[in-house]
Design a protein around this motif. Structure first.
Motif, mmCIF file in Angstrom:
data_model
loop_
_atom_site.group_PDB
_atom_site.id
_atom_site.type_symbol
_atom_site.label_atom_id
_atom_site.label_comp_id
_atom_site.label_asym_id
_atom_site.label_seq_id
_atom_site.Cartn_x
_atom_site.Cartn_y
_atom_site.Cartn_z
ATOM 1 N N MET A 164 0.767 -1.165 -0.384
ATOM 2 C CA MET A 164 0.189 0.142 0.499
ATOM 3 C C MET A 164 0.687 1.693 -0.393
ATOM 4 O O MET A 164 0.570 2.527 -0.641
ATOM 5 N N SER A 165 2.098 1.803 1.120
ATOM 6 C CA SER A 165 2.231 2.324 0.663
ATOM 7 C C SER A 165 3.610 2.538 -0.956
ATOM 8 O O SER A 165 3.772 3.921 -0.931
ATOM 9 N N LEU A 166 3.686 1.069 -0.938
ATOM 10 C CA LEU A 166 4.176 1.203 -2.313
ATOM 11 C C LEU A 166 3.149 2.197 -3.596
ATOM 12 O O LEU A 166 3.493 3.347 -4.789
ATOM 13 N N VAL A 167 2.043 1.758 -3.919
ATOM 14 C CA VAL A 167 1.372 1.961 -4.283
ATOM 15 C C VAL A 167 0.530 3.983 -4.171
ATOM 16 O O VAL A 167 0.921 4.281 -5.232
ATOM 17 N N ALA A 168 0.563 4.008 -2.814
ATOM 18 C CA ALA A 168 0.842 5.518 -2.635
ATOM 19 C C ALA A 168 2.250 6.086 -3.230
ATOM 20 O O ALA A 168 1.880 7.097 -3.579
ATOM 21 N N GLY A 169 2.788 5.749 -2.957
ATOM 22 C CA GLY A 169 4.359 6.620 -3.200
ATOM 23 C C GLY A 169 4.211 7.315 -4.788
ATOM 24 O O GLY A 169 4.583 7.660 -5.531
ATOM 25 N N SER A 170 3.680 5.514 -5.443
ATOM 26 C CA SER A 170 4.205 5.748 -7.185
ATOM 27 C C SER A 170 2.873 6.163 -7.496
ATOM 28 O O SER A 170 2.777 7.731 -8.615
ATOM 29 N N ILE A 171 2.040 6.606 -6.973
ATOM 30 C CA ILE A 171 0.592 7.345 -7.007
ATOM 31 C C ILE A 171 0.738 8.723 -7.091
ATOM 32 O O ILE A 171 0.792 10.104 -8.247
ATOM 33 N N LEU A 172 1.757 9.028 -5.985
ATOM 34 C CA LEU A 172 1.869 10.706 -5.731
ATOM 35 C C LEU A 172 3.611 10.555 -6.646
ATOM 36 O O LEU A 172 3.049 12.070 -7.841
ATOM 37 N N ILE A 173 4.303 10.010 -6.762
ATOM 38 C CA ILE A 173 4.775 10.222 -8.162
ATOM 39 C C ILE A 173 4.293 11.277 -9.466
ATOM 40 O O ILE A 173 4.698 11.552 -10.230
ATOM 41 N N MET A 174 3.253 9.664 -9.792
ATOM 42 C CA MET A 174 2.892 10.119 -11.073
ATOM 43 C C MET A 174 1.982 11.563 -11.035
ATOM 44 O O MET A 174 1.603 12.516 -11.989
ATOM 45 N N TYR A 175 1.075 11.581 -9.817
ATOM 46 C CA TYR A 175 0.664 13.271 -9.677
ATOM 47 C C TYR A 175 1.184 14.394 -9.923
ATOM 48 O O TYR A 175 0.813 15.066 -10.908
ATOM 49 N N ARG A 176 2.394 14.436 -9.298
ATOM 50 C CA ARG A 176 3.806 15.399 -9.472
ATOM 51 C C ARG A 176 4.349 15.406 -10.062
ATOM 52 O O ARG A 176 3.895 16.598 -11.015
ATOM 53 N N ARG A 177 3.785 14.478 -11.202
ATOM 54 C CA ARG A 177 4.793 14.788 -12.428
ATOM 55 C C ARG A 177 3.345 14.898 -13.985
ATOM 56 O O ARG A 177 3.835 15.806 -14.363
#
Length: 188
Positions: A164-177
């Motif tokens: 879940m932490s990895l999923v959230a981190g990935s979503i955050l990276i995509m959102y920031r990009r």
């Protein structure tokens, strides 16, 4: 002003969801899963050959939501939500589940808070992933020990929450990009 209102609304939604993850998780762990053990948790697979109590994903989601509450509303709201979540958890479920869940929630969220807070300004994605890992270990050890008297599913618990932490981190990276590209197109 519009950005502040949207941020505040998202923060309040995160706050409510964060508080609700614990009572919902208490119910899920005893009622929903591929396999339900007699006098034990219901289980789901988190990796090939690895099972974990079914509320593992909700607990992982709670760790991510805690980070969102702090980012959007601040430290005081975060500590308030941890306290409210612990109290609500204390009134629900079987006594062993309540004790394990309440203690695990309280101490894992405080551990998550302690790791996330100093890292978030410099490396938000790393803060989410690292605090999620620390919180998941603390949560898993305390919950499994107190609720079921066994650490049999510790690997699955930690792994499921870490996903879940990895999923959230990935979503955050995509959102920031996405936001960066959106801002660049507006200035072009």
């Amino acid at each position: 002003m519009k950005n502040f209102t949207a941020r505040r609304s998202l923060g309040l939604l995160s706050l409510v969801l964060f508080i609700l993850t614990i009572p919902v998780g208490n119910w899920v762990v005893m009622n929903i899963g591929l396999v339900c053990l007699k006098d034990g948790p219901c289980l789901i697979p988190v990796a090939p050959g690895m099972m974990a109590p079914s509320a593992v994903l909700l607990a992982g989601f709670a760790l991510v939501l805690r980070d969102a509450v702090q980012s959007l509303l601040g430290k005081r709201w975060t500590l308030f939500a941890i306290a409210v979540g612990a109290v609500i958890s204390g009134f629900l479920s079987d006594p062993a589940i309540v004790l394990g869940s309440t203690c695990a929630f309280l101490f894992s969220e405080l551990a998550d808070f302690a790791v996330y807070t100093p890292l978030r300004e410099r490396h938000l994605t790393i803060a989410i992933i690292a605090s999620g890992l620390v919180g998941s270990i603390v949560d898993s050890v305390i919950f499994l020990s107190l609720a079921f008297g066994s650490l049999e599913f510790i690997g699955g618990q930690v792994l499921g929450k870490f996903w879940m932490s990895l999923v959230a981190g990935s979503i955050l990276i995509m959102y920031r990009r996405y936001r960066t590209m959106q801002q660049m197109s507006l200035t072009s």
